[in-house]
Write a protein that holds these residues in place. Structure first.
Motif, PDB file in Angstrom:
ATOM      1  N   VAL A  58       0.628  -1.202  -0.457  1.00 38.09           N
ATOM      2  CA  VAL A  58       0.123   0.097  -0.265  1.00 38.09           C
ATOM      3  C   VAL A  58       0.935   0.790   0.226  1.00 38.09           C
ATOM      4  O   VAL A  58       0.878   2.340  -0.238  1.00 38.09           O
ATOM      5  CB  VAL A  58      -0.575  -0.291   1.690  1.00 38.09           C
ATOM      6  N   ALA A  59       2.385   1.241   1.135  1.00 40.41           N
ATOM      7  CA  ALA A  59       2.531   2.174   1.250  1.00 40.41           C
ATOM      8  C   ALA A  59       3.642   2.818  -0.180  1.00 40.41           C
ATOM      9  O   ALA A  59       3.699   4.024  -0.527  1.00 40.41           O
ATOM     10  CB  ALA A  59       4.144   1.956   2.182  1.00 40.41           C
ATOM     11  N   THR A  60       3.898   2.006  -0.858  1.00 38.96           N
ATOM     12  CA  THR A  60       4.274   2.604  -2.249  1.00 38.96           C
ATOM     13  C   THR A  60       3.477   3.056  -3.270  1.00 38.96           C
ATOM     14  O   THR A  60       4.001   4.005  -3.713  1.00 38.96           O
ATOM     15  CB  THR A  60       4.685   0.380  -3.367  1.00 38.96           C
ATOM     16  N   VAL A  61       2.010   2.984  -3.000  1.00 41.68           N
ATOM     17  CA  VAL A  61       1.002   3.939  -3.955  1.00 41.68           C
ATOM     18  C   VAL A  61       1.370   5.064  -3.321  1.00 41.68           C
ATOM     19  O   VAL A  61       1.568   6.779  -4.482  1.00 41.68           O
ATOM     20  CB  VAL A  61      -0.361   3.539  -3.795  1.00 41.68           C
ATOM     21  N   LEU A  62       1.608   5.326  -1.955  1.00 40.45           N
ATOM     22  CA  LEU A  62       1.679   6.914  -1.436  1.00 40.45           C
ATOM     23  C   LEU A  62       3.542   7.311  -2.345  1.00 40.45           C
ATOM     24  O   LEU A  62       3.459   8.758  -1.704  1.00 40.45           O
ATOM     25  CB  LEU A  62       1.713   6.716   0.295  1.00 40.45           C
ATOM     26  N   HIS A  63       4.335   6.513  -1.633  1.00 43.95           N
ATOM     27  CA  HIS A  63       5.631   7.121  -2.261  1.00 43.95           C
ATOM     28  C   HIS A  63       6.097   7.128  -3.841  1.00 43.95           C
ATOM     29  O   HIS A  63       6.705   8.495  -3.750  1.00 43.95           O
ATOM     30  CB  HIS A  63       7.107   6.240  -1.648  1.00 43.95           C
ATOM     31  N   GLU A  64       5.285   6.569  -4.765  1.00 43.48           N
ATOM     32  CA  GLU A  64       4.995   7.348  -5.925  1.00 43.48           C
ATOM     33  C   GLU A  64       4.393   8.515  -6.256  1.00 43.48           C
ATOM     34  O   GLU A  64       4.862   8.779  -6.893  1.00 43.48           O
ATOM     35  CB  GLU A  64       4.471   6.113  -6.798  1.00 43.48           C
ATOM     36  N   ALA A  65       3.168   9.062  -5.487  1.00 45.09           N
ATOM     37  CA  ALA A  65       2.638  10.437  -5.815  1.00 45.09           C
ATOM     38  C   ALA A  65       3.638  11.318  -4.835  1.00 45.09           C
ATOM     39  O   ALA A  65       3.607  12.344  -5.297  1.00 45.09           O
ATOM     40  CB  ALA A  65       1.405   9.899  -4.800  1.00 45.09           C
ATOM     41  N   GLY A  66       4.634  10.633  -3.992  1.00 46.31           N
ATOM     42  CA  GLY A  66       5.389  11.854  -3.658  1.00 46.31           C
ATOM     43  C   GLY A  66       5.319  12.420  -1.459  1.00 46.31           C
ATOM     44  O   GLY A  66       5.713  13.034  -1.384  1.00 46.31           O
ATOM     45  N   ALA A  67       4.495  11.346  -1.068  1.00 42.21           N
ATOM     46  CA  ALA A  67       4.202  11.575   0.158  1.00 42.21           C
ATOM     47  C   ALA A  67       5.503  11.276   0.720  1.00 42.21           C
ATOM     48  O   ALA A  67       6.285  10.429  -0.127  1.00 42.21           O
ATOM     49  CB  ALA A  67       3.364  11.007   0.643  1.00 42.21           C
ATOM     50  N   ALA A  68       5.960  12.203   1.648  1.00 47.36           N
ATOM     51  CA  ALA A  68       7.273  12.628   2.178  1.00 47.36           C
ATOM     52  C   ALA A  68       6.636  12.169   3.719  1.00 47.36           C
ATOM     53  O   ALA A  68       8.691  10.746   4.275  1.00 47.36           O
ATOM     54  CB  ALA A  68       7.888  13.918   2.702  1.00 47.36           C
ATOM     55  N   GLN A  69       5.883  11.262   4.400  1.00 48.80           N
ATOM     56  CA  GLN A  69       6.145  11.116   5.257  1.00 48.80           C
ATOM     57  C   GLN A  69       4.963   9.441   5.692  1.00 48.80           C
ATOM     58  O   GLN A  69       4.399  10.079   5.465  1.00 48.80           O
ATOM     59  CB  GLN A  69       5.497  12.085   6.572  1.00 48.80           C
ATOM     60  N   VAL A  70       5.522   8.162   5.213  1.00 47.98           N
ATOM     61  CA  VAL A  70       4.604   7.590   4.820  1.00 47.98           C
ATOM     62  C   VAL A  70       5.412   6.233   5.783  1.00 47.98           C
ATOM     63  O   VAL A  70       6.521   6.050   6.474  1.00 47.98           O
ATOM     64  CB  VAL A  70       4.909   6.885   3.217  1.00 47.98           C
ATOM     65  N   LYS A  71       4.074   5.858   6.783  1.00 48.55           N
ATOM     66  CA  LYS A  71       4.904   5.127   8.182  1.00 48.55           C
ATOM     67  C   LYS A  71       3.984   3.711   7.671  1.00 48.55           C
ATOM     68  O   LYS A  71       3.125   3.690   7.314  1.00 48.55           O
ATOM     69  CB  LYS A  71       3.590   5.920   8.496  1.00 48.55           C
ATOM     70  N   VAL A  72       4.035   2.659   7.991  1.00 51.49           N
ATOM     71  CA  VAL A  72       3.947   1.165   7.100  1.00 51.49           C
ATOM     72  C   VAL A  72       3.992   0.058   8.760  1.00 51.49           C
ATOM     73  O   VAL A  72       4.709   0.111   9.712  1.00 51.49           O
ATOM     74  CB  VAL A  72       4.873   1.072   6.744  1.00 51.49           C
ATOM     75  N   ALA A  73       2.412  -0.362   8.592  1.00 48.84           N
ATOM     76  CA  ALA A  73       2.601  -1.116  10.054  1.00 48.84           C
ATOM     77  C   ALA A  73       3.462  -2.386   9.927  1.00 48.84           C
ATOM     78  O   ALA A  73       3.703  -2.783   8.667  1.00 48.84           O
ATOM     79  CB  ALA A  73       1.530  -1.654   9.946  1.00 48.84           C
ATOM     80  N   ALA A  74       3.843  -2.951  11.651  1.00 47.94           N
ATOM     81  CA  ALA A  74       4.495  -3.526  11.785  1.00 47.94           C
ATOM     82  C   ALA A  74       4.084  -5.170  11.192  1.00 47.94           C
ATOM     83  O   ALA A  74       5.000  -5.835  10.135  1.00 47.94           O
ATOM     84  CB  ALA A  74       5.406  -3.824  12.633  1.00 47.94           C
ATOM     85  N   SER A  75       2.627  -5.170  10.471  1.00 48.22           N
ATOM     86  CA  SER A  75       2.304  -6.206  10.288  1.00 48.22           C
ATOM     87  C   SER A  75       1.266  -6.014   9.803  1.00 48.22           C
ATOM     88  O   SER A  75       0.693  -4.826  10.366  1.00 48.22           O
ATOM     89  CB  SER A  75       1.765  -7.801  11.298  1.00 48.22           C
TER      90      SER A  75
END
Length: 248
Positions: free
Chosen positions: A212-229
């Motif tokens: 899921v985070a990949t979508v936000l990274h590719e859009a340029g979001a600078a603060q992306v946090k990912v759940a540990a599970s």
């Protein structure tokens, strides 16, 4: 300040309550809409188990389950939330994976190796119209026959609720929670359409998984946090890490 919750209804209500219990204000902005799909069942098929990768797949067929023999079969659920819905609908034997399609596949294969499943009897996979993984194909490579029955679709919404747009305009959103790639993509499209992409992506984006985070990274979001599970408690913990001032 509020957390924007993009999870679809009806699960967003339960998630919102859990967030409020942790002290957050919550703004509901579901980015996908649930729609049941009429599916033709194959009468007389001797299924040995049911596989479910979303609670919505069960909700879509809830009306037909009351008299269905499927409830007597073992059910493999992708995670605890889906398992809970299955139990509420009358499934007595529910086997729970760890929250994603990969662990669901592994849990089914574990039962195959333990000889709890047989290769010659089909399994019924209740699924959505858009699948992130070919679970039936994966299991087929190990000799299992899987019949996929599409029971629902999730339709992307083109716009954020007005209250959400206004909250971004007033800098009253402190973080956004994303549960799937499709809902994250719909969120991005909606904020672009509303002309608030810069302010929307300036706040922490908390994601259920790296996928899921990949979508936000590719859009340029600078603060992306990912759940540990891939479970909601882990997502909420990622949210708390993203807002350290709340823990002070």
């Amino acid at each position: 300040m509020a957390v924007l919750l993009t999870r679809p209804s009806p699960d967003n209500e339960t998630s919102g309550e859990a967030l409020r219990a942790r002290g957050f204000e919550v703004l509901l902005a579901p980015m996908l809409r649930f729609e049941p799909v009429e599916s033709a069942d194959e009468p007389g098929v001797d299924y040995q188990a049911v596989i479910v990768s979303s609670a919505n797949a069960l909700r879509a067929v809830e009306a037909t389950l009351a008299q269905s023999p499927l409830r007597k079969l073992p059910l493999f659920a992708v995670g605890e939330h889906t398992a809970s819905v299955a139990r509420d609908l009358g499934f007595a034997k529910v086997i729970v994976a760890k929250g994603d399609a990969g662990t669901l596949r592994d849990r089914v294969l574990e039962s195959l190796r333990a000889k709890e499943l047989k290769k010659k009897r089909p399994l019924l996979y209740l699924a959505g119209a858009d699948l992130s993984r070919d679970l039936a194909g994966d299991l087929g490579q190990h000799g299992l026959e899987v019949v996929t029955q599409t029971t629902y679709r999730m339709v992307a919404l083109a716009a954020l609720p007005r209250a959400a747009c206004d909250a971004f305009a007033r800098d009253e959103v402190e973080a956004v929670l994303h549960y799937s790639r499709r809902s994250a993509a719909a969120f991005l499209e909606a904020v672009r359409n509303a002309g608030i992409e810069i302010s929307a992506l300036a706040v922490p984006q908390c994601c259920m998984s790296a996928n899921v985070a990949t979508v936000l990274h590719e859009a340029g979001a600078a603060q992306v946090k990912v759940a540990a599970s891939t479970d909601e408690n882990a997502l909420f913990e990622a949210l708390e890490r993203a807002l350290p001032s709340r823990l002070a």
